[in-house]
Design a protein around this motif. Structure first.
Motif, PDB file in Angstrom:
ATOM      1  N   GLY A  46       0.427  -1.375  -0.037  1.00 57.43           N
ATOM      2  CA  GLY A  46      -0.122  -0.340   0.097  1.00 57.43           C
ATOM      3  C   GLY A  46       0.571   0.907  -0.065  1.00 57.43           C
ATOM      4  O   GLY A  46       1.669   1.335  -0.109  1.00 57.43           O
ATOM      5  N   VAL A  47       0.539   2.167  -0.227  1.00 58.28           N
ATOM      6  CA  VAL A  47       0.281   3.718   0.238  1.00 58.28           C
ATOM      7  C   VAL A  47       0.539   4.671   1.439  1.00 58.28           C
ATOM      8  O   VAL A  47      -0.703   3.759   2.013  1.00 58.28           O
ATOM      9  CB  VAL A  47       0.707   4.184  -1.203  1.00 58.28           C
ATOM     10  N   VAL A  48       1.913   4.825   2.262  1.00 58.57           N
ATOM     11  CA  VAL A  48       1.074   5.349   3.617  1.00 58.57           C
ATOM     12  C   VAL A  48       1.208   7.068   3.860  1.00 58.57           C
ATOM     13  O   VAL A  48       3.212   7.189   3.471  1.00 58.57           O
ATOM     14  CB  VAL A  48       1.559   4.786   4.805  1.00 58.57           C
ATOM     15  N   LYS A  49       0.551   7.478   3.503  1.00 58.50           N
ATOM     16  CA  LYS A  49       0.225   9.063   3.146  1.00 58.50           C
ATOM     17  C   LYS A  49       0.313  10.007   4.638  1.00 58.50           C
ATOM     18  O   LYS A  49      -1.152  10.192   5.233  1.00 58.50           O
ATOM     19  CB  LYS A  49      -0.295   9.466   2.201  1.00 58.50           C
ATOM     20  N   ALA A  50       1.263  11.041   4.757  1.00 63.60           N
ATOM     21  CA  ALA A  50       0.701  11.706   5.907  1.00 63.60           C
ATOM     22  C   ALA A  50       0.052  12.530   5.442  1.00 63.60           C
ATOM     23  O   ALA A  50      -0.459  13.446   4.586  1.00 63.60           O
ATOM     24  CB  ALA A  50       2.059  12.449   6.121  1.00 63.60           C
ATOM     25  N   GLN A  51      -1.381  13.306   6.710  1.00 59.15           N
ATOM     26  CA  GLN A  51      -2.395  14.076   7.038  1.00 59.15           C
ATOM     27  C   GLN A  51      -2.297  15.348   7.205  1.00 59.15           C
ATOM     28  O   GLN A  51      -2.136  15.574   8.378  1.00 59.15           O
ATOM     29  CB  GLN A  51      -3.949  13.267   6.774  1.00 59.15           C
ATOM     30  N   VAL A  63       5.182  11.442   2.379  1.00 57.23           N
ATOM     31  CA  VAL A  63       4.490  10.114   1.236  1.00 57.23           C
ATOM     32  C   VAL A  63       5.456   8.413   1.347  1.00 57.23           C
ATOM     33  O   VAL A  63       6.575   8.430   0.757  1.00 57.23           O
ATOM     34  CB  VAL A  63       3.919  10.063   0.120  1.00 57.23           C
ATOM     35  N   LYS A  64       4.898   6.776   1.341  1.00 51.29           N
ATOM     36  CA  LYS A  64       5.690   6.338   0.975  1.00 51.29           C
ATOM     37  C   LYS A  64       5.080   5.305   0.458  1.00 51.29           C
ATOM     38  O   LYS A  64       3.924   4.163   0.961  1.00 51.29           O
ATOM     39  CB  LYS A  64       6.871   5.415   2.089  1.00 51.29           C
ATOM     40  N   VAL A  65       5.532   4.476  -0.601  1.00 47.59           N
ATOM     41  CA  VAL A  65       4.834   2.915  -1.043  1.00 47.59           C
ATOM     42  C   VAL A  65       5.172   2.013   0.342  1.00 47.59           C
ATOM     43  O   VAL A  65       6.695   1.834  -0.013  1.00 47.59           O
ATOM     44  CB  VAL A  65       4.887   2.604  -2.253  1.00 47.59           C
ATOM     45  N   VAL A  66       4.482   0.966   0.598  1.00 43.28           N
ATOM     46  CA  VAL A  66       5.067   0.132   1.424  1.00 43.28           C
ATOM     47  C   VAL A  66       5.082  -1.506   1.082  1.00 43.28           C
ATOM     48  O   VAL A  66       3.541  -1.561   0.551  1.00 43.28           O
ATOM     49  CB  VAL A  66       4.767  -0.246   2.935  1.00 43.28           C
ATOM     50  N   GLY A  67       6.067  -2.317   1.597  1.00 49.90           N
ATOM     51  CA  GLY A  67       5.949  -3.727   1.325  1.00 49.90           C
ATOM     52  C   GLY A  67       5.440  -5.144   1.495  1.00 49.90           C
ATOM     53  O   GLY A  67       5.220  -5.810   1.679  1.00 49.90           O
ATOM     54  N   SER A  68       5.054  -4.084   3.021  1.00 50.75           N
ATOM     55  CA  SER A  68       4.674  -4.809   3.948  1.00 50.75           C
ATOM     56  C   SER A  68       3.951  -4.450   5.134  1.00 50.75           C
ATOM     57  O   SER A  68       3.849  -2.865   5.111  1.00 50.75           O
ATOM     58  CB  SER A  68       5.694  -6.382   4.781  1.00 50.75           C
ATOM     59  N   PRO A  69       3.181  -5.059   5.918  1.00 46.71           N
ATOM     60  CA  PRO A  69       1.831  -4.690   7.138  1.00 46.71           C
ATOM     61  C   PRO A  69       3.467  -3.714   8.010  1.00 46.71           C
ATOM     62  O   PRO A  69       3.315  -3.007   8.866  1.00 46.71           O
ATOM     63  CB  PRO A  69       1.881  -5.487   7.404  1.00 46.71           C
ATOM     64  N   GLN A  70       4.622  -4.622   8.239  1.00 42.73           N
ATOM     65  CA  GLN A  70       5.340  -4.521   9.672  1.00 42.73           C
ATOM     66  C   GLN A  70       6.443  -3.081   8.815  1.00 42.73           C
ATOM     67  O   GLN A  70       6.190  -2.589   9.365  1.00 42.73           O
ATOM     68  CB  GLN A  70       6.893  -5.557   9.245  1.00 42.73           C
ATOM     69  N   ASP A  71       6.872  -2.580   7.736  1.00 40.30           N
ATOM     70  CA  ASP A  71       6.753  -1.086   6.844  1.00 40.30           C
ATOM     71  C   ASP A  71       6.566  -0.345   6.775  1.00 40.30           C
ATOM     72  O   ASP A  71       6.368   0.492   7.031  1.00 40.30           O
ATOM     73  CB  ASP A  71       7.210  -1.574   5.633  1.00 40.30           C
ATOM     74  N   GLY A  72       4.801  -0.228   7.424  1.00 38.11           N
ATOM     75  CA  GLY A  72       3.501   0.386   6.808  1.00 38.11           C
ATOM     76  C   GLY A  72       3.449   1.013   8.505  1.00 38.11           C
ATOM     77  O   GLY A  72       3.819   1.941   8.533  1.00 38.11           O
ATOM     78  N   ALA A  91       9.093  26.639   9.457  1.00 41.54           N
ATOM     79  CA  ALA A  91      10.445  25.673   9.971  1.00 41.54           C
ATOM     80  C   ALA A  91      10.016  24.830  11.064  1.00 41.54           C
ATOM     81  O   ALA A  91      10.404  23.653  10.874  1.00 41.54           O
ATOM     82  CB  ALA A  91      11.694  26.224  10.418  1.00 41.54           C
ATOM     83  N   ASN A  92       8.567  24.731  11.559  1.00 41.40           N
ATOM     84  CA  ASN A  92       8.281  24.129  12.266  1.00 41.40           C
ATOM     85  C   ASN A  92       7.822  22.924  11.913  1.00 41.40           C
ATOM     86  O   ASN A  92       7.410  22.189  12.016  1.00 41.40           O
ATOM     87  CB  ASN A  92       7.135  25.289  13.682  1.00 41.40           C
ATOM     88  N   GLY A  93       7.217  23.192  10.966  1.00 42.90           N
ATOM     89  CA  GLY A  93       6.655  22.006   9.855  1.00 42.90           C
ATOM     90  C   GLY A  93       4.823  22.285  10.914  1.00 42.90           C
ATOM     91  O   GLY A  93       4.039  22.905  11.303  1.00 42.90           O
ATOM     92  N   VAL A  94       4.291  21.258  10.478  1.00 42.22           N
ATOM     93  CA  VAL A  94       2.800  21.049  10.658  1.00 42.22           C
ATOM     94  C   VAL A  94       2.788  19.112  11.238  1.00 42.22           C
ATOM     95  O   VAL A  94       3.380  18.187  11.076  1.00 42.22           O
ATOM     96  CB  VAL A  94       1.726  21.092   9.466  1.00 42.22           C
ATOM     97  N   PRO A  95       2.173  19.322  12.620  1.00 45.10           N
ATOM     98  CA  PRO A  95       1.854  17.991  13.244  1.00 45.10           C
ATOM     99  C   PRO A  95       0.984  16.935  11.973  1.00 45.10           C
ATOM    100  O   PRO A  95       0.050  16.938  11.903  1.00 45.10           O
ATOM    101  CB  PRO A  95       0.727  18.479  14.245  1.00 45.10           C
ATOM    102  N   VAL A  96       1.772  15.649  12.075  1.00 35.84           N
ATOM    103  CA  VAL A  96       1.561  14.331  11.649  1.00 35.84           C
ATOM    104  C   VAL A  96       0.267  13.290  13.007  1.00 35.84           C
ATOM    105  O   VAL A  96       0.994  12.742  13.965  1.00 35.84           O
ATOM    106  CB  VAL A  96       1.929  13.435  11.138  1.00 35.84           C
ATOM    107  N   ASP A  97      -1.584  13.805  13.041  1.00 38.12           N
ATOM    108  CA  ASP A  97      -1.916  13.251  14.097  1.00 38.12           C
ATOM    109  C   ASP A  97      -2.277  11.905  12.660  1.00 38.12           C
ATOM    110  O   ASP A  97      -3.157  11.343  13.889  1.00 38.12           O
ATOM    111  CB  ASP A  97      -2.771  14.009  14.450  1.00 38.12           C
ATOM    112  N   GLN A  98      -2.514  11.495  11.881  1.00 37.60           N
ATOM    113  CA  GLN A  98      -2.800  10.478  11.305  1.00 37.60           C
ATOM    114  C   GLN A  98      -2.784  11.006  10.054  1.00 37.60           C
ATOM    115  O   GLN A  98      -1.962  11.530   9.217  1.00 37.60           O
ATOM    116  CB  GLN A  98      -4.974  10.728  11.233  1.00 37.60           C
ATOM    117  N   VAL A  99      -2.538   9.359   9.526  1.00 37.80           N
ATOM    118  CA  VAL A  99      -2.053   8.729   7.791  1.00 37.80           C
ATOM    119  C   VAL A  99      -2.997   8.185   7.604  1.00 37.80           C
ATOM    120  O   VAL A  99      -4.449   7.963   7.849  1.00 37.80           O
ATOM    121  CB  VAL A  99      -1.036   8.005   8.018  1.00 37.80           C
ATOM    122  N   LEU A 100      -3.226   8.954   5.772  1.00 37.08           N
ATOM    123  CA  LEU A 100      -3.755   8.210   5.028  1.00 37.08           C
ATOM    124  C   LEU A 100      -3.038   6.452   4.121  1.00 37.08           C
ATOM    125  O   LEU A 100      -2.228   6.430   3.971  1.00 37.08           O
ATOM    126  CB  LEU A 100      -4.381   8.623   3.933  1.00 37.08           C
TER     127      LEU A 100
END
Ligand code: GDP
Ligand code: MN
Length: 392
Positions: A46-51, A63-72, A91-100
């Protein structure tokens, strides 16, 4: 702040789906275990994407394409609870509280499609390019001929022939072109129905089987129209917004965060703009635009000054009040209230004119605040550029 509320990708995709636009199967995960479970449910890939409310996530490691549940699980674990810095954030960025977590798509071609407001045409315009994945700014700089535009006549909307023309110019044909035109038409209806200032899909893809799928989704909704979209208002994620701007918006104070160090308290938007210009010209770069409004109460002035003083960049404050409806004594009491509440020590340069001026000056002079009075804005700016700017 550009006067618009941003939606998360997963929220925008839900709306896309409601309008019949194909999106990948996806699951929102808030823990690494949930991410692993979702990847497993999509066949172990699957692909895991910061929201986050920022583009450029791919390049920034969001964003990353992952090849296993462990990788995800590991990738989600690294993102969740962290702050993502992209070229669109500070420079502070934005908080990641969920991924898609999404099922992998079979990408044959990537395209860019967006609808936004065009000031020159005073209406919506569709912008598309066959170079998907790339930002439109990049395409505009390197290959401007590849950009397709369609101007929308607001009373008519985006016409079917325009949708077909865009699909063709993006290189689609046959059934893919028909589906592409439908997707483009739906994107315009989403834009219009929801009072958006931007709807952007980058990339919109054609799959190996010739299907058209929205792989990313961006929706910005005009703040001024939110009163008639209670469903959208509930999608607001304040954690993603500039905290001071969000606080100001809650209290109906027009505030925009800027890069300088001089906090500015002004009444009236025009006067505020002029104040920024004069301060800038004197070498005293403003930390903010702020219009506290004409009918402000003591409490509202205190809230405004509190917001200014909460900004760690602020080492001096410029007050430029033309006391008409807002009386000078009311402004002065609000200022003192905020300084005392925060035990703030930043020096103030004050230029006040108008109703109850004497009382206003008296209140400030008798306070413990470090105040310099000036008669004109030019003198105020000069005083700022020479003041030490020591922060307490
Ligand atoms: P952005 O960088 O914030 O715009 O994030 P995107 O959602 O657009 O993702 C960045 C890139 O990841 C895309 O341009 C795609 O090339 C890639 N990507 C996203 N989803 C998939 C997928 O399902 N499969 C593959 N192979 N790549 C994907
Ligand atoms: Mn994208």
């Amino acid at each position: 702040m550009d006067g618009a509320m941003k939606l998360h990708e997963y929220q925008a995709k839900q709306i896309f789906s409601n309008y019949g636009i194909p999106i990948p199967n996806g699951t929102v995960a808030r823990t690494p275990a949930e991410a692993a479970e979702a990847v497993a449910s999509y066949g172990g890939r699957g692909v895991v994407k910061a929201q986050v409310h920022a583009g450029g996530r791919g390049l920034a490691g969001g964003v990353k394409v992952v090849g296993s549940p462990q990788d995800g699980s590991e990738f989600a674990g690294g993102l969740l609870g962290s702050h993502l810095v992209t070229h669109q954030t500070d420079a502070n960025g934005v908080p990641v509280d969920q991924v898609l977590v999404e099922e992998l798509a079979d990408i044959a071609t990537e395209m860019y499609v967006a609808i936004t407001m065009d000031r020159n045409h005073r209406g919506p315009v569709l912008i598309a390019s066959a170079a998907g994945g790339m930002s439109i700014e990049e395409v505009a700089a390197t290959n401007p001929d590849a950009i397709v535009t369609e101007v929308v006549e607001p009373g008519l909307g985006l016409m079917p022939f325009q949708c077909r023309r865009v699909a063709a110019r993006l290189g689609m044909s046959g059934a893919t072109a028909r589906q592409g035109a439908d997707v483009i038409s739906a994107l315009y209806r989403i834009f219009a129905d929801n009072d958006c200032s931007l709807v952007e899909v980058n990339p919109l893809i054609v799959t190996g089987e010739g299907g058209v799928v929205a792989l990313d989704a961006k929706m910005d909704v005009e703040d001024d129209a939110l009163f008639r979209h209670s469903d959208l208002r509930e999608l607001r994620d304040r954690s993603q917004e500039d905290q001071l701007e969000a606080r100001a918006a809650d209290d109906d104070i027009a505030y925009v965060s800027l890069d300088g160090s001089v906090g500015c308290l002004v009444n009236g938007a025009g006067l505020a703009m002029a104040t920024l210009d004069v301060a800038n010209a004197a070498g005293a770069a403003p930390a903010n635009f702020l219009d506290v409004g004409g009918g402000a109460t003591e409490e509202k002035v205190a809230t405004a000054v509190g917001i200014i003083l909460s900004d760690p960049k602020v080492d001096r404050v410029l007050v430029n009040i033309f006391g008409g409806i807002l009386r000078c004594d009311v402004a002065a009491r609000g200022i003192v209230m905020a300084y005392e509440e925060q035990q703030a020590t930043q020096p103030l340069v004050v230029r006040m004119l108008g109703t109850n001026l004497v009382e206003g000056k008296e209140i400030l002079a008798q306070s413990t605040l470090n105040v310099t009075f000036t008669d004109t804005l030019t003198e105020a700016a000069a005083a700022l550029s020479t003041s030490a700017g020591g922060r307490g």
